[in-house]
Design an enzyme around this catalytic site. Structure first.
Site, PDB file in Angstrom:
ATOM      1  N   GLY A  10      27.161  34.113 -15.989  1.00  8.75           N
ATOM      2  CA  GLY A  10      27.119  34.622 -17.360  1.00  8.75           C
ATOM      3  C   GLY A  10      28.428  34.446 -18.117  1.00  8.75           C
ATOM      4  O   GLY A  10      29.441  34.002 -17.568  1.00  8.75           O
ATOM      5  N   ILE A  37      19.385  41.244  -7.679  1.00  8.81           N
ATOM      6  CA  ILE A  37      19.903  42.616  -7.566  1.00  8.81           C
ATOM      7  C   ILE A  37      18.805  43.671  -7.684  1.00  8.81           C
ATOM      8  O   ILE A  37      19.038  44.840  -7.391  1.00  8.81           O
ATOM      9  CB  ILE A  37      21.036  42.905  -8.583  1.00  8.81           C
ATOM     10  CG1 ILE A  37      20.528  42.791 -10.025  1.00  8.81           C
ATOM     11  CG2 ILE A  37      22.247  42.032  -8.338  1.00  8.81           C
ATOM     12  CD1 ILE A  37      21.463  43.416 -11.051  1.00  8.81           C
ATOM     13  N   TYR A  61      20.672  42.864 -18.008  1.00  2.10           N
ATOM     14  CA  TYR A  61      19.634  42.446 -18.947  1.00  2.10           C
ATOM     15  C   TYR A  61      20.228  42.758 -20.317  1.00  2.10           C
ATOM     16  O   TYR A  61      20.360  43.923 -20.686  1.00  2.10           O
ATOM     17  CB  TYR A  61      18.358  43.246 -18.692  1.00  2.10           C
ATOM     18  CG  TYR A  61      17.175  42.861 -19.566  1.00  2.10           C
ATOM     19  CD1 TYR A  61      16.052  42.265 -19.005  1.00  2.10           C
ATOM     20  CD2 TYR A  61      17.172  43.113 -20.937  1.00  2.10           C
ATOM     21  CE1 TYR A  61      14.957  41.925 -19.795  1.00  2.10           C
ATOM     22  CE2 TYR A  61      16.092  42.767 -21.733  1.00  2.10           C
ATOM     23  CZ  TYR A  61      14.983  42.179 -21.156  1.00  2.10           C
ATOM     24  OH  TYR A  61      13.899  41.834 -21.933  1.00  2.10           O
ATOM     25  N   THR A  62      20.636  41.715 -21.051  1.00  2.00           N
ATOM     26  CA  THR A  62      21.400  41.948 -22.292  1.00  2.00           C
ATOM     27  C   THR A  62      20.644  41.628 -23.579  1.00  2.00           C
ATOM     28  O   THR A  62      21.209  41.725 -24.662  1.00  2.00           O
ATOM     29  CB  THR A  62      22.702  41.118 -22.284  1.00  2.00           C
ATOM     30  OG1 THR A  62      22.354  39.749 -22.082  1.00  2.00           O
ATOM     31  CG2 THR A  62      23.654  41.565 -21.197  1.00  2.00           C
ATOM     32  N   THR A 101      28.235  49.544 -22.042  1.00  2.00           N
ATOM     33  CA  THR A 101      28.133  49.111 -23.435  1.00  2.00           C
ATOM     34  C   THR A 101      28.344  50.227 -24.455  1.00  2.00           C
ATOM     35  O   THR A 101      28.105  51.406 -24.152  1.00  2.00           O
ATOM     36  CB  THR A 101      26.727  48.490 -23.656  1.00  2.00           C
ATOM     37  OG1 THR A 101      26.526  48.206 -25.037  1.00  2.00           O
ATOM     38  CG2 THR A 101      25.626  49.443 -23.221  1.00  2.00           C
ATOM     39  N   ASP A 102      28.719  49.833 -25.663  1.00  4.53           N
ATOM     40  CA  ASP A 102      28.807  50.764 -26.797  1.00  4.53           C
ATOM     41  C   ASP A 102      27.427  51.304 -27.173  1.00  4.53           C
ATOM     42  O   ASP A 102      27.322  52.318 -27.861  1.00  4.53           O
ATOM     43  CB  ASP A 102      29.437  50.071 -28.007  1.00  4.53           C
ATOM     44  CG  ASP A 102      28.693  48.809 -28.443  1.00  4.53           C
ATOM     45  OD1 ASP A 102      28.303  48.021 -27.552  1.00  4.53           O
ATOM     46  OD2 ASP A 102      28.488  48.590 -29.652  1.00  4.53           O
ATOM     47  N   TYR A 125      17.705  49.082 -24.484  1.00  6.85           N
ATOM     48  CA  TYR A 125      18.871  48.487 -23.832  1.00  6.85           C
ATOM     49  C   TYR A 125      19.908  49.564 -23.505  1.00  6.85           C
ATOM     50  O   TYR A 125      20.377  49.686 -22.370  1.00  6.85           O
ATOM     51  CB  TYR A 125      19.471  47.395 -24.730  1.00  6.85           C
ATOM     52  CG  TYR A 125      20.811  46.889 -24.254  1.00  6.85           C
ATOM     53  CD1 TYR A 125      20.918  46.157 -23.068  1.00  6.85           C
ATOM     54  CD2 TYR A 125      21.979  47.149 -24.981  1.00  6.85           C
ATOM     55  CE1 TYR A 125      22.161  45.698 -22.626  1.00  6.85           C
ATOM     56  CE2 TYR A 125      23.205  46.686 -24.544  1.00  6.85           C
ATOM     57  CZ  TYR A 125      23.300  45.968 -23.369  1.00  6.85           C
ATOM     58  OH  TYR A 125      24.518  45.533 -22.931  1.00  6.85           O
ATOM     59  N   LYS A 129      21.140  50.888 -19.751  1.00 10.28           N
ATOM     60  CA  LYS A 129      22.550  50.772 -19.340  1.00 10.28           C
ATOM     61  C   LYS A 129      23.117  52.155 -19.006  1.00 10.28           C
ATOM     62  O   LYS A 129      23.881  52.306 -18.054  1.00 10.28           O
ATOM     63  CB  LYS A 129      23.383  50.107 -20.445  1.00 10.28           C
ATOM     64  CG  LYS A 129      23.112  48.629 -20.641  1.00 10.28           C
ATOM     65  CD  LYS A 129      23.449  47.774 -19.420  1.00 10.28           C
ATOM     66  CE  LYS A 129      24.936  47.602 -19.225  1.00 10.28           C
ATOM     67  NZ  LYS A 129      25.237  46.730 -18.048  1.00 10.28           N
TER      68      LYS A 129
END
Length: 279
Positions: A10, A37, A61-62, A101-102, A125, A129
């Site tokens: 990535g 994973i 997973y973005t 993440t933010d 998302y 996370k």
């Protein structure tokens, strides 16, 4: 140190591997073809076999919009996968660093988010996370969580590449001006992660480049630095609807980095210059 890097193919993972090499660590980079994973048994046997000193967990997973319709898969990767790695880390005594993440925040703040502020994700998302963060903390007493935002690097797709492409094709772009945050260059984030893993300064960190801008400001600076003559039109979030809601304000406070005596990340404009030189 012997270090396993997930998500090694990535955007961030590739720069993390380069930084580990630069610092003479023994890196084991794996992508989804080499290690699934979301398969508990595979994770356990791989980590038990390698017996790393550290796991740098960059796999995720973005697809923020995709996650809205595919939360189950996003959860498998972002939460369950993190849990399996945390359990394996506990068994083998490895340190573990999870990149978050933010998007764990709702974006209603007016001051930079501190690491201990209440989380409230707006979408799938962010929820998945955050679940990864919580599961990591459930299984490990000592851990590193590094929340970041607006990531760009030479590997993979990102906002900078999109702007340069669209600017070249159209000569005019529309970009939202009412979402504010801080861009993060993968090379700088990788350096911070490797510096952090070499310490025992555990906990949650916020790591982005310094400085604040809107996506509109970011686009204007990209065209300024590339010397492209592109008209940038400011749009509101309402004018640019997406399946997933975005936090309006996602500036992360880097106070913890300074308090712990770690190296702060440079200004985002300088980081953009370095990125464009590297390309």
């Amino acid at each position: 140190m012997k270090v396993v890097v997930t998500g090694a193919a990535g955007q961030l993972g590739q720069d993390v591997l380069k930084e580990l090499e630069r610092k003479n660590h023994q890196a084991y980079g794996v992508d989804r073809t080499q290690l699934d994973i979301t398969n508990k048994i595979d994770v356990e046997s791989f980590i038990n076999e390698v017996k790393p000193d550290v796991i740098l967990h960059c796999a995720a997973y973005t697809n923020v919009d995709g996650a809205e319709a595919d939360e189950e898969n996003a959860y498998e990767v972002n939460a369950a996968g993190t849990e399996y790695l945390a359990k394996a880390a506990k068994q083998t005594g490895a340190k573990m660093l999870y990149v978050s993440t933010d998007y764990v925040f709702d974006g209603t703040a007016t001051d930079p988010y501190e690491v201990d502020e209440p989380t409230k994700p707006l979408g799938a998302y962010g929820r998945t996370k955050l679940a990864g963060e919580q599961l990591l903390q459930e299984h490990l007493e000592q851990f590193f969580i590094v929340r970041t935002a607006w990531v760009f690097g030479i590997h993979g797709n990102n906002f900078v590449k999109t702007m340069v492409r669209l600017g070249g094709e159209r000569g005019e772009v529309g970009v939202v001006h009412d979402q504010v945050g801080s861009p993060t260059y993968t090379v700088d984030l990788a350096r911070f992660m490797v510096e952090l893993m070499e310490t025992d300064k555990y906990g949650i960190y916020h790591a982005t480049n310094s400085g604040v801008c809107s996506w509109y400001d970011f686009a204007v600076e990209i065209f300024k630095q590339t010397g492209m003559d592109v008209k940038v039109n400011p749009l509101t979030t309402e004018q640019f609807p997406r399946p997933a809601a975005r936090p309006e304000y996602s500036v992360l406070s880097k106070r913890k980095i300074e308090e712990q005596g770690l190296t702060p990340l440079r200004d985002w404009k300088d980081a953009l210059t370095a990125y464009l030189e590297q390309k």
